[in-house]
Design a protein around this motif. Sequence first.
Motif, PDB file in Angstrom:
ATOM      1  N   SER A   1       0.901  -1.158   0.070  1.00  0.00           N
ATOM      2  CA  SER A   1      -0.183   0.053  -0.061  1.00  0.00           C
ATOM      3  C   SER A   1       0.977   1.170  -0.096  1.00  0.00           C
ATOM      4  O   SER A   1       2.000   1.176   0.626  1.00  0.00           O
ATOM      5  CB  SER A   1      -1.013  -0.049   1.213  1.00  0.00           C
ATOM      6  N   VAL A   2       0.202   2.309  -0.757  1.00  0.00           N
ATOM      7  CA  VAL A   2       1.171   3.532  -0.609  1.00  0.00           C
ATOM      8  C   VAL A   2       0.710   4.345   0.725  1.00  0.00           C
ATOM      9  O   VAL A   2       1.452   5.549   0.778  1.00  0.00           O
ATOM     10  CB  VAL A   2       1.024   4.447  -1.896  1.00  0.00           C
ATOM     11  N   TYR A   3      -0.074   3.965   1.452  1.00  0.00           N
ATOM     12  CA  TYR A   3      -0.418   4.545   2.744  1.00  0.00           C
ATOM     13  C   TYR A   3      -0.011   3.787   3.795  1.00  0.00           C
ATOM     14  O   TYR A   3      -0.052   2.525   4.003  1.00  0.00           O
ATOM     15  CB  TYR A   3      -1.845   4.874   2.825  1.00  0.00           C
ATOM     16  N   ALA A   4       0.610   4.426   4.893  1.00  0.00           N
ATOM     17  CA  ALA A   4       0.926   3.891   6.329  1.00  0.00           C
ATOM     18  C   ALA A   4      -0.733   3.431   6.724  1.00  0.00           C
ATOM     19  O   ALA A   4      -1.651   4.013   6.409  1.00  0.00           O
ATOM     20  CB  ALA A   4       1.361   4.784   7.271  1.00  0.00           C
ATOM     21  N   PHE A   5      -0.797   2.393   7.673  1.00  0.00           N
ATOM     22  CA  PHE A   5      -2.083   2.053   7.822  1.00  0.00           C
ATOM     23  C   PHE A   5      -2.995   2.917   8.628  1.00  0.00           C
ATOM     24  O   PHE A   5      -4.231   3.000   8.246  1.00  0.00           O
ATOM     25  CB  PHE A   5      -2.100   0.767   8.958  1.00  0.00           C
ATOM     26  N   GLU A   6      -2.368   3.839   9.502  1.00  0.00           N
ATOM     27  CA  GLU A   6      -3.134   4.845  10.145  1.00  0.00           C
ATOM     28  C   GLU A   6      -3.508   5.925   9.394  1.00  0.00           C
ATOM     29  O   GLU A   6      -4.474   6.758   9.585  1.00  0.00           O
ATOM     30  CB  GLU A   6      -2.513   5.460  11.265  1.00  0.00           C
ATOM     31  N   ASN A   7      -3.023   6.242   8.004  1.00  0.00           N
ATOM     32  CA  ASN A   7      -3.089   7.283   7.325  1.00  0.00           C
ATOM     33  C   ASN A   7      -4.726   6.947   6.806  1.00  0.00           C
ATOM     34  O   ASN A   7      -4.939   6.392   6.031  1.00  0.00           O
ATOM     35  CB  ASN A   7      -1.988   7.395   5.936  1.00  0.00           C
ATOM     36  N   LYS A   8      -5.199   8.159   7.002  1.00  0.00           N
ATOM     37  CA  LYS A   8      -6.853   8.241   6.299  1.00  0.00           C
ATOM     38  C   LYS A   8      -7.040   8.880   5.200  1.00  0.00           C
ATOM     39  O   LYS A   8      -8.268   9.302   4.814  1.00  0.00           O
ATOM     40  CB  LYS A   8      -8.076   8.307   7.560  1.00  0.00           C
ATOM     41  N   GLU A   9      -6.210   9.711   4.841  1.00  0.00           N
ATOM     42  CA  GLU A   9      -6.155  10.483   3.504  1.00  0.00           C
ATOM     43  C   GLU A   9      -6.899   9.769   2.655  1.00  0.00           C
ATOM     44  O   GLU A   9      -6.668   8.607   2.056  1.00  0.00           O
ATOM     45  CB  GLU A   9      -4.706  10.734   2.947  1.00  0.00           C
ATOM     46  N   SER A  10      -7.712  10.653   1.808  1.00  0.00           N
ATOM     47  CA  SER A  10      -8.641  10.062   0.765  1.00  0.00           C
ATOM     48  C   SER A  10      -8.855  10.872  -0.652  1.00  0.00           C
ATOM     49  O   SER A  10      -9.552  10.204  -1.432  1.00  0.00           O
ATOM     50  CB  SER A  10      -9.921   9.526   1.254  1.00  0.00           C
ATOM     51  N   LYS A  11      -7.939  11.957  -0.852  1.00  0.00           N
ATOM     52  CA  LYS A  11      -8.350  12.743  -2.136  1.00  0.00           C
ATOM     53  C   LYS A  11      -7.451  12.226  -3.220  1.00  0.00           C
ATOM     54  O   LYS A  11      -7.836  13.158  -4.022  1.00  0.00           O
ATOM     55  CB  LYS A  11      -8.135  14.101  -1.469  1.00  0.00           C
ATOM     56  N   LEU A  12      -6.335  11.781  -2.786  1.00  0.00           N
ATOM     57  CA  LEU A  12      -5.196  11.724  -4.007  1.00  0.00           C
ATOM     58  C   LEU A  12      -5.966  10.750  -5.185  1.00  0.00           C
ATOM     59  O   LEU A  12      -6.274   9.748  -4.941  1.00  0.00           O
ATOM     60  CB  LEU A  12      -4.114  10.880  -3.333  1.00  0.00           C
ATOM     61  N   LEU A  13      -5.608  11.387  -6.290  1.00  0.00           N
ATOM     62  CA  LEU A  13      -6.012  10.908  -7.425  1.00  0.00           C
ATOM     63  C   LEU A  13      -5.150   9.846  -8.301  1.00  0.00           C
ATOM     64  O   LEU A  13      -5.193   9.166  -9.188  1.00  0.00           O
ATOM     65  CB  LEU A  13      -7.011  11.562  -8.421  1.00  0.00           C
ATOM     66  N   ALA A  14      -3.751  10.161  -7.879  1.00  0.00           N
ATOM     67  CA  ALA A  14      -2.732   9.773  -8.533  1.00  0.00           C
ATOM     68  C   ALA A  14      -1.647   9.380  -7.516  1.00  0.00           C
ATOM     69  O   ALA A  14      -1.535  10.599  -6.435  1.00  0.00           O
ATOM     70  CB  ALA A  14      -1.950  10.321  -9.658  1.00  0.00           C
ATOM     71  N   PRO A  15      -0.640   8.402  -7.590  1.00  0.00           N
ATOM     72  CA  PRO A  15       0.222   8.383  -6.681  1.00  0.00           C
ATOM     73  C   PRO A  15       1.308   9.473  -6.846  1.00  0.00           C
ATOM     74  O   PRO A  15       1.584   9.884  -7.804  1.00  0.00           O
ATOM     75  CB  PRO A  15       0.906   6.910  -6.811  1.00  0.00           C
ATOM     76  N   THR A  16       1.951  10.126  -5.661  1.00  0.00           N
ATOM     77  CA  THR A  16       2.889  10.863  -5.723  1.00  0.00           C
ATOM     78  C   THR A  16       4.279  10.336  -6.212  1.00  0.00           C
ATOM     79  O   THR A  16       4.402   9.071  -5.837  1.00  0.00           O
ATOM     80  CB  THR A  16       3.160  11.647  -4.453  1.00  0.00           C
ATOM     81  N   LYS A  17       5.252  11.141  -6.718  1.00  0.00           N
ATOM     82  CA  LYS A  17       6.519  10.620  -7.094  1.00  0.00           C
ATOM     83  C   LYS A  17       7.287   9.920  -5.884  1.00  0.00           C
ATOM     84  O   LYS A  17       7.739   9.061  -6.101  1.00  0.00           O
ATOM     85  CB  LYS A  17       7.368  11.860  -7.535  1.00  0.00           C
TER      86      LYS A  17
END
Length: 329
Positions: free
Chosen positions: A242-258
């Motif tokens: 996953s590109v997120y740590a488990f606790e990270n609840k961010e949900s707006k990203l539409l593409a992965p960052t560099k």
Amino acid sequence: MENKYLHQVFEEDFLIGAAVTPWLLKQRGEFIATQFNSLTAENEMKFESLQPQRGVYQFEVADKMVEFAQNNHMKMRGHTLVWHNQTPGWVFSNANGSSVSRDELLATMKEHIQNVVTRYKGKIYCWDVANEVIDDREGFFRESKWHTIIGDDFVQKAFEFAHEYDPEAQLFYNDYNAVIPEKRERICRLLKQLIASGTPIHGMGIQGHWNIYGPSEDDIKRAIECYADLGLKVQMTELDLSVYAFENKESKLLAPTKEMLTLQAERYESIFKIFKSYKDVITGITFWGVADDYTWLDNFPVRKRKNWPFLFDENYKPKESFQRVMAIK
Ligand code: GLA
């Protein structure tokens, strides 16, 4: 010859697999058959899929997946025989709602395993016999109906039945968080007990639902060694980063960052180096999907949040992660 496909790079080391759906096989069959040499059904061999009602088996979809593997000279893993999830209620309750007895549940388990394992004998080379029976936090066995109704020997019984109906199949215990030290210790305790009681068990499946930050390389190595020291083969059965740590609840990203993609590539490279260094005990690495267009992580642990956990992007183009893995010597 330069290696073009993923599984070719690891031909001498271990199998490279993917968990797939019938839809993926239909849409991307050729891609899957060229990049991978092992297949797992994401849901189609779970209890609720194969025997939704008592005595009513539905094998058509699973049969087609096995046929695909055979036609394309791929190995097939069976997933999974005994699990607390995706198992229909009738397994544990009588028509009047009361709980079945230990003997009744054992009979259901035996009959299910007999029908499923016999059907795919010689076609499925390895089974996840029991999935996720160890508790995450404390205690030992996860509280599940399998455990409360049958008792501590339910895991042993499942392995014995599977072995009875296909003595050639490699039988695995499978779990998540299996490299986290506390849970690893509990899993090892279970495996030791099984081995000491003469249970036919051959392998440990580390699911590998990880992310670009963890677990640590040390924890991964230690876990592989602990399981291998018991004389078991080890597989990664459900790998995704996953590109997120488990606790990270961010949900707006539409593409992965560099930055995410770079970290992911570095981590894929480092974990595959580890896997390769343990090729004597590791017999397979299976991804829990194929490419970033479709992953269960799009809905877990945050609903409707896109994730990009694999080596191939949403258009099935190789990512930097793929290049780094392919370059490992
Ligand atoms: C667990 C199970 C898999 C699958 C994943 C999530 O890891 O073993 O079958 O359900 O969860 O998709």
